[in-house]
Design a protein around this motif. Structure first.
Motif, PDB file in Angstrom:
ATOM      1  N   ASP A   1      -1.489   1.778 -15.866  1.00 46.33           N
ATOM      2  CA  ASP A   1      -0.937   0.449 -15.563  1.00 46.33           C
ATOM      3  C   ASP A   1       0.106   0.106 -16.636  1.00 46.33           C
ATOM      4  O   ASP A   1      -0.205  -0.480 -17.674  1.00 46.33           O
TER       5      ASP A   1
ATOM      6  N   HIS B   1      10.662   3.903 -12.003  1.00 43.30           N
ATOM      7  CA  HIS B   1      10.010   4.139 -10.708  1.00 43.30           C
ATOM      8  C   HIS B   1       9.787   5.625 -10.465  1.00 43.30           C
ATOM      9  O   HIS B   1       8.750   6.022  -9.915  1.00 43.30           O
TER      10      HIS B   1
ATOM     11  N   GLU C   1       0.835   2.061  -9.803  1.00 43.16           N
ATOM     12  CA  GLU C   1       1.679   1.118  -9.080  1.00 43.16           C
ATOM     13  C   GLU C   1       2.665   0.472 -10.048  1.00 43.16           C
ATOM     14  O   GLU C   1       2.282  -0.029 -11.108  1.00 43.16           O
TER      15      GLU C   1
ATOM     16  N   SER D   1      -7.446   0.760 -12.523  1.00 40.68           N
ATOM     17  CA  SER D   1      -7.951   1.901 -11.760  1.00 40.68           C
ATOM     18  C   SER D   1      -9.348   2.313 -12.223  1.00 40.68           C
ATOM     19  O   SER D   1      -9.806   1.938 -13.283  1.00 40.68           O
TER      20      SER D   1
END
Length: 387
Positions: free
Chosen positions: A235, A256, A264, A387
């Motif tokens: 994260d 990205h 994410e 997660s």
């Protein structure tokens, strides 16, 4: 009738009135020296012309023009003796060619311009732009060119190149441009004029390709994400600057790409506050990647927010900078990548000279790799995040 004091000029300083005053005729004779006439005012020394050079060297003006305007690819076609006579005349008379006149004739002056869209002068060694300027200056000198520093002739925040329709960079053969907040209208005008320039930093102008030397922010950001992921971070939030400038877009693209298969993406834009950090921590974020600003504000904001919340860097929160701080007073040795600013300046000059010598019909681009610096603000996460 006595003179009117309001209309009669006073005697010169030091002159006596009456018979011995300035109206008394000066006698010339033994022991008396006539007053020397006043020396005429000295005229400014006239700059020598090519006609003067020709007369001094005993050659034609056309011969002088060949020597004055010769270039490495178009040398003067004269005997060595004749050429030397002209060079001797140039030295004797102190002749200087007019750069603007040579530009009008389409000849190169070996003058390169440097123009910034933001105020960058004066600078010091902690300044964001200083390393770029240092690299430009070093390479210009190494290549045997001279450098002209252009600054805005118009007051206000906008710093236009064109003033009343005139391209002020035309005095130079070509120019190196830099600045985050450039005028795309000016860039379009330069392209339309076919004026050679190279931008420091990747820049786009719609579908029109531009010549630039930029840092490979996308690859460097992708690498940094990978190093955080190797230590277990999933994260990882990206703190981006507002707007859609090319450096921000490149970093975002690298972020990205690096997050693909890791976690994410989480993006925060603009100023960073204590409330922002608390919200990210509550969402399970264990690491931040921050796009630095010219004044290092984002690094200071992250540090201040962490201190206020009692969050330890890197034990509780790992932080990476997507670039190197310029003059931050922080005690942290940030994990980051270094932007090769001096090398970018040097390469921009080399690319500009290449355009001047080989033609600039086709734009050229050069991306320079950034260097990873481990620093001390990256460690394994204490918690697993979301997660």
């Amino acid at each position: 009738m006595p003179d009117d004091p309001a209309t009669t000029p006073p005697p010169a300083a030091g002159a006596a009135r009456g018979p011995s005053g300035p109206d008394r005729p000066r006698a010339e004779g033994r022991g008396l020296t006539p007053e020397a006439p006043a020396a005429p005012p000295r005229r400014p020394r006239r700059q020598p012309t090519q006609v003067d050079l020709a007369r001094h060297a005993g050659v034609s003006q056309a011969t002088v023009s060949q020597v004055v305007n010769e270039t490495p690819d178009r040398p003067a076609r004269l005997t060595p003796e004749t050429r030397q006579r002209v060079l001797d005349a140039i030295a004797d008379l102190g002749y200087r060619a007019n750069p603007a006149a040579r530009s009008l004739k389409g000849k190169q002056n070996r003058l390169l311009g440097l123009y910034a869209f933001e105020p960058v002068f004066p600078v010091d060694q902690r300044d964001f732009y200083f390393p770029f300027l240092l690299g430009v200056e070093e390479e210009v000198a190494r290549q045997g060119y001279d450098l002209i520093l252009f600054s805005s002739a118009v007051a206000g925040a906008r710093r236009p190149i064109f003033v009343e329709g005139v391209n002020r960079l035309r005095l130079a053969d070509g120019a190196v441009l830099l600045g985050r907040h450039m005028s795309r209208e000016d860039l379009a005008e330069l392209v339309a004029e076919d004026f050679p320039f190279v931008f420091i930093g990747r820049r786009e102008l719609g579908s029109t390709p531009l010549s630039y030397v930029g840092a490979d922010y996308a690859a460097a950001t992708r690498e940094l994400v990978g190093r955080f992921a190797e230590l277990g971070h999933r994260d990882i939030a990206f703190l981006r600057q507002p707007g859609d400038s090319e450096p921000t877009a490149d970093r975002e693209r690298g972020y990205h790409e690096g997050m693909a298969g890791v976690g994410e993406p989480i993006t925060h834009e603009g100023a960073f506050t204590t409330a922002d950090l608390r919200a990210l921590l509550d969402a399970g974020v264990t690491a931040l990647l921050a796009e630095p600003t010219e004044d290092d504000r984002i690094a200071a904001d992250v540090e201040a927010a962490a201190t206020e919340l009692g969050v330890s860097i890197p034990e509780d929160l790992s932080v990476g900078l997507l670039g190197d701080p310029t003059w931050s007073q922080s005690a942290n040795d940030w994990t980051r990548f270094a932007v090769p600013r001096p090398e970018m300046g040097r390469r921009a000059v080399r690319l500009l000279i290449e355009l001047l010598e080989n033609g600039h019909d086709t734009a050229r681009q050069d991306l320079v790799a950034c260097e990873y610096l481990a620093g001390e603000t990256l460690s394994r996460p204490r918690r697993s995040g979301r997660s």
